[in-house]
Design an enzyme around this catalytic site. Sequence first.
Site, short mmCIF file in Angstrom:
data_model
loop_
_atom_site.label_atom_id
_atom_site.label_comp_id
_atom_site.label_asym_id
_atom_site.label_seq_id
_atom_site.Cartn_x
_atom_site.Cartn_y
_atom_site.Cartn_z
N LYS A 54 0.79 -1.23 0.00
CA LYS A 54 0.00 0.00 0.00
C LYS A 54 0.83 1.29 0.00
O LYS A 54 0.35 2.34 -0.45
CB LYS A 54 -0.94 0.00 1.20
CG LYS A 54 -2.13 -0.95 1.06
CD LYS A 54 -3.14 -0.43 0.05
CE LYS A 54 -4.45 -1.20 0.12
NZ LYS A 54 -5.48 -0.63 -0.78
N SER A 309 0.59 -9.96 -0.66
CA SER A 309 0.42 -8.51 -0.64
C SER A 309 0.70 -7.84 0.69
O SER A 309 0.90 -6.62 0.74
CB SER A 309 -0.99 -8.14 -1.11
OG SER A 309 -1.98 -8.77 -0.32
#
Length: 325
Positions: A54, A309
């Site tokens: 992110k 992720s």
Amino acid sequence: MTTPPGIADIHRAAARLSGLIVETPLIESPELNKRFGARILFKPETLQRTGSFKFRGAYNKLSSLSEEERGHGVVAFSSGNHAQGVAASAAMFGVKAVIAMPADAPAMKIGNVRKMGAEVVPFDRFRDDRMTVVRPYMEQGMVLVPPFDDAAIIAGQGTIGLELMRQAKALGVSVDAVVVPCGGGGLTSGISVAVKDASPGTAVWAVEPEHFDDTRRSLAKGARVSNEPGHNSICDAILTAEPGVITFEINRRNLAGGIAVSDKATEQAVRDAMAYLKLVVEPGGCVGLAALSSGEIELSGKCVVVVLSGGNVDYNTYARIMAAA
């Protein structure tokens, strides 16, 4: 609606992020290769700044703002990983950040956001409208940094696709498929743009938790659909109500399809990541590994890249998953 980012936008994002991000490697496990009858390469964004992908999109978004806009501060809503990316980026620019976070978000993620200097505003993810929570701050002039449905955010996440295709080429392998965790679709769409530019024949798959497979069902229908309320999942990082407008526009063109995985399969994938890759991966970050056992992706003799992720998992949750082995 803004214009979906193209490959040039992703290259510009890569230039902005150069020297600030970790170029996470491609790693593999002989045991997992043998199990799946394929060469499986993993892209561990668990090793990224703030522990997830992110930061890439958040920093690129803040970089795209004018000094005047940044001077008003930024506001975001997130279950944790985007929150940390925004908080870290805001701290680097020296601007105020307010993050609306679900009250049930992992304590580690909430604590990390506060340590980075951002203000946390709790809300109920099942009852409260996120935009209603952040709107007062926007009315004060703070700039919204969306978690996924934004061209600059998508372009930042797309830098992962640039890296993995370049790294695979350096290894002398042709990538048959890329498997990506999917919430609102920012990561999946950004990676798909970069991957398809480098190799149009490479399949890109989105993976979601059961009952939160809005992208899978939207792809099948050809239009955005929402998830039914009343469900929950251990994959807190990728629980979204529906695909983004911009992200779905990209994903419907680029993706091979979507796959839904159970919490049970995801927990096993978390254990496999620890056992065979020696990585701590949060449940939402590990759904791509879980999808390899679904039978929906052709694996035999192929080369497949799986994006891990994020690794910001609550200690108690991780201990419970490990103890269930």
